[in-house]
Write a protein that holds these residues in place. Structure first.
Motif, PDB file in Angstrom:
ATOM      1  N   VAL A  77      45.641   4.726 -41.736  1.00  0.00           N
ATOM      2  CA  VAL A  77      45.960   3.363 -41.323  1.00  0.00           C
ATOM      3  C   VAL A  77      45.038   2.376 -42.032  1.00  0.00           C
ATOM      4  CG1 VAL A  77      45.832   1.754 -39.358  1.00  0.00           C
ATOM      5  CG2 VAL A  77      46.830   4.015 -39.046  1.00  0.00           C
ATOM      6  N   ASP A  78      45.620   1.251 -42.427  1.00  0.00           N
ATOM      7  CA  ASP A  78      44.847   0.116 -42.927  1.00  0.00           C
ATOM      8  C   ASP A  78      45.348  -1.134 -42.209  1.00  0.00           C
ATOM      9  OD1 ASP A  78      43.435  -1.837 -44.287  1.00  0.00           O
ATOM     10  OD2 ASP A  78      44.471  -1.543 -46.204  1.00  0.00           O
ATOM     11  N   ILE A  79      44.484  -1.742 -41.387  1.00  0.00           N
ATOM     12  CA  ILE A  79      44.846  -2.983 -40.698  1.00  0.00           C
ATOM     13  C   ILE A  79      44.620  -4.111 -41.689  1.00  0.00           C
ATOM     14  CG2 ILE A  79      44.433  -4.423 -38.663  1.00  0.00           C
ATOM     15  CD1 ILE A  79      43.407  -1.932 -37.237  1.00  0.00           C
ATOM     16  N   SER A  80      45.583  -4.272 -42.567  1.00  0.00           N
ATOM     17  CA  SER A  80      45.399  -5.008 -43.815  1.00  0.00           C
ATOM     18  C   SER A  80      46.085  -6.361 -43.863  1.00  0.00           C
ATOM     19  CB  SER A  80      45.957  -4.173 -44.961  1.00  0.00           C
ATOM     20  OG  SER A  80      47.343  -3.906 -44.737  1.00  0.00           O
ATOM     21  N   GLY A  81      47.034  -6.597 -42.954  1.00  0.00           N
ATOM     22  CA  GLY A  81      47.880  -7.764 -43.089  1.00  0.00           C
ATOM     23  C   GLY A  81      48.993  -7.564 -44.108  1.00  0.00           C
ATOM     24  N   ILE A 124      35.913  -5.145 -37.190  1.00  0.00           N
ATOM     25  CA  ILE A 124      36.578  -3.853 -37.023  1.00  0.00           C
ATOM     26  C   ILE A 124      36.329  -2.950 -38.235  1.00  0.00           C
ATOM     27  CG2 ILE A 124      38.385  -4.832 -35.551  1.00  0.00           C
ATOM     28  CD1 ILE A 124      40.308  -4.501 -38.007  1.00  0.00           C
ATOM     29  N   GLU A 125      36.553  -1.670 -38.023  1.00  0.00           N
ATOM     30  CA  GLU A 125      36.443  -0.712 -39.125  1.00  0.00           C
ATOM     31  C   GLU A 125      37.536  -0.942 -40.178  1.00  0.00           C
ATOM     32  OE1 GLU A 125      34.333   1.533 -40.027  1.00  0.00           O
ATOM     33  OE2 GLU A 125      33.033   1.740 -38.277  1.00  0.00           O
ATOM     34  N   ARG A 126      38.710  -1.348 -39.731  1.00  0.00           N
ATOM     35  CA  ARG A 126      39.881  -1.638 -40.548  1.00  0.00           C
ATOM     36  C   ARG A 126      40.657  -0.385 -40.963  1.00  0.00           C
ATOM     37  NH1 ARG A 126      40.437  -4.868 -46.390  1.00  0.00           N
ATOM     38  NH2 ARG A 126      42.461  -3.920 -46.919  1.00  0.00           N
ATOM     39  N   PHE A 127      40.002   0.610 -41.515  1.00  0.00           N
ATOM     40  CA  PHE A 127      40.664   1.834 -41.962  1.00  0.00           C
ATOM     41  C   PHE A 127      40.488   2.947 -40.930  1.00  0.00           C
ATOM     42  CE2 PHE A 127      39.234  -0.408 -45.796  1.00  0.00           C
ATOM     43  CZ  PHE A 127      40.429  -0.552 -46.473  1.00  0.00           C
ATOM     44  N   GLY A 128      41.508   3.782 -40.822  1.00  0.00           N
ATOM     45  CA  GLY A 128      41.412   4.947 -39.947  1.00  0.00           C
ATOM     46  C   GLY A 128      42.181   6.108 -40.535  1.00  0.00           C
ATOM     47  N   ALA A 183      47.656   7.790 -33.332  1.00  0.00           N
ATOM     48  CA  ALA A 183      46.774   7.292 -32.270  1.00  0.00           C
ATOM     49  C   ALA A 183      45.310   7.390 -32.659  1.00  0.00           C
ATOM     50  CB  ALA A 183      47.032   8.070 -30.983  1.00  0.00           C
ATOM     51  N   ARG A 184      44.917   8.540 -33.172  1.00  0.00           N
ATOM     52  CA  ARG A 184      43.499   8.735 -33.528  1.00  0.00           C
ATOM     53  C   ARG A 184      43.103   7.859 -34.714  1.00  0.00           C
ATOM     54  NH1 ARG A 184      40.271  10.828 -29.803  1.00  0.00           N
ATOM     55  NH2 ARG A 184      38.880  11.498 -31.464  1.00  0.00           N
ATOM     56  N   ALA A 185      44.005   7.680 -35.665  1.00  0.00           N
ATOM     57  CA  ALA A 185      43.718   6.803 -36.801  1.00  0.00           C
ATOM     58  C   ALA A 185      43.570   5.356 -36.342  1.00  0.00           C
ATOM     59  CB  ALA A 185      44.818   6.929 -37.852  1.00  0.00           C
ATOM     60  N   LEU A 186      44.442   4.913 -35.440  1.00  0.00           N
ATOM     61  CA  LEU A 186      44.341   3.557 -34.899  1.00  0.00           C
ATOM     62  C   LEU A 186      43.048   3.367 -34.115  1.00  0.00           C
ATOM     63  CD1 LEU A 186      47.995   2.917 -33.664  1.00  0.00           C
ATOM     64  CD2 LEU A 186      46.835   1.745 -35.555  1.00  0.00           C
ATOM     65  N   LYS A 187      42.667   4.384 -33.351  1.00  0.00           N
ATOM     66  CA  LYS A 187      41.438   4.300 -32.566  1.00  0.00           C
ATOM     67  C   LYS A 187      40.232   4.031 -33.462  1.00  0.00           C
ATOM     68  CE  LYS A 187      38.843   6.799 -29.001  1.00  0.00           C
ATOM     69  NZ  LYS A 187      38.805   8.022 -28.159  1.00  0.00           N
ATOM     70  N   ILE A 188      40.187   4.715 -34.591  1.00  0.00           N
ATOM     71  CA  ILE A 188      39.097   4.511 -35.552  1.00  0.00           C
ATOM     72  C   ILE A 188      39.195   3.121 -36.184  1.00  0.00           C
ATOM     73  CG2 ILE A 188      38.141   5.280 -37.765  1.00  0.00           C
ATOM     74  CD1 ILE A 188      39.161   8.143 -36.929  1.00  0.00           C
ATOM     75  N   ALA A 189      40.400   2.745 -36.601  1.00  0.00           N
ATOM     76  CA  ALA A 189      40.588   1.493 -37.344  1.00  0.00           C
ATOM     77  C   ALA A 189      40.247   0.261 -36.510  1.00  0.00           C
ATOM     78  CB  ALA A 189      42.016   1.403 -37.863  1.00  0.00           C
ATOM     79  N   VAL A 190      40.538   0.281 -35.203  1.00  0.00           N
ATOM     80  CA  VAL A 190      40.273  -0.896 -34.359  1.00  0.00           C
ATOM     81  C   VAL A 190      38.855  -0.913 -33.802  1.00  0.00           C
ATOM     82  CG1 VAL A 190      42.705  -1.026 -33.685  1.00  0.00           C
ATOM     83  CG2 VAL A 190      41.068   0.097 -32.152  1.00  0.00           C
ATOM     84  N   SER A 191      38.130   0.179 -33.979  1.00  0.00           N
ATOM     85  CA  SER A 191      36.785   0.254 -33.410  1.00  0.00           C
ATOM     86  C   SER A 191      35.824  -0.681 -34.137  1.00  0.00           C
ATOM     87  CB  SER A 191      36.253   1.689 -33.459  1.00  0.00           C
ATOM     88  OG  SER A 191      36.061   2.101 -34.794  1.00  0.00           O
ATOM     89  N   GLY A 192      34.748  -1.018 -33.472  1.00  0.00           N
ATOM     90  CA  GLY A 192      33.776  -1.940 -34.039  1.00  0.00           C
ATOM     91  C   GLY A 192      32.869  -1.261 -35.052  1.00  0.00           C
TER      92      GLY A 192
END
Length: 198
Positions: free
Chosen positions: A110-114, A91-95, A174-183
């Motif tokens: 957003v940071d999908i960081s744990g 994933i991109e992780r950041f959005g 929503a848009r930040a999450l879309k970027i962060a979860v993208s491949g």
């Protein structure tokens, strides 16, 4: 990263009974019922602009107020998101997104960081939108961020209309999450962290 990332959860307490199904690689479709009309409207906007699919049925003690329902939906959405995202490989992780709605402008990062965290810099000019208390938006996003184990910064840069501020904020997240979860095609299925784990 799997082709379709999906999770479904049911959570029942003495205050709420919530079933939520979430597909991250969706088409922005939603069927949402929380008993709070404006909240449903915001969740539909979140789903649409994130490109997720979501089905939500929430029953809560609305005869008291909306707090338990809104907070618990945030918890369940966060838990479902965390389950659907899996080990975060590729994933991109950041959005990051800036989204305007007329005079309102909100920024979400957003940071999908744990590492769960909410930085909230949003002020509403009135206490209610319809029957929904505007203070509950912070409760929702805090519950979501903590349960999803993501860092979320939401800042309102301008705005005078409470409806516009809320909608701008939800769409920015929503848009930040879309970027962060993208491949990330360069990640080749690796964990996006020098630690090797998120």
């Amino acid at each position: 990263m799997s082709e379709t990332r999906h999770a479904r959860l049911h959570r029942a307490t003495s205050e709420t009974d919530i079933t939520l199904a979430l597909t991250l690689d969706g088409h922005g479709r939603s069927v949402i019922s929380s008993g709070i009309g404006f909240f449903d409207h915001m969740l539909a906007a979140l789903t649409k602009h994130a490109g997720f699919d979501m089905e939500l049925e929430a029953k809560g003690d609305l005869h008291i107020d909306g707090h338990h329902t809104v907070e618990d939906v945030g918890i369940v959405l966060g838990q479902t998101f965390r389950q659907a995202i899996g080990d975060k490989r590729g994933i991109e992780r950041f959005g990051h997104a800036l989204v305007p709605l007329d005079e309102a402008l909100c920024e979400a990062v957003v940071d999908i960081s744990g590492r769960p965290y909410l930085a909230w810099n949003v002020v509403f000019p009135r206490e209610k939108i319809g029957v929904m208390d505007t203070e509950l938006f912070e409760e929702f996003f805090r519950a979501f961020a903590m349960s999803a184990q993501i860092a979320l910064h939401l800042t309102c840069k301008s705005g005078t209309n409470a409806h516009h501020i809320a909608e701008s904020g939800f769409k920015a997240v929503a848009r930040a999450l879309k970027i962060a979860v993208s491949g990330d095609p360069r990640a080749a299925g690796t964990i996006p962290s020098t630690k090797g784990v998120l």
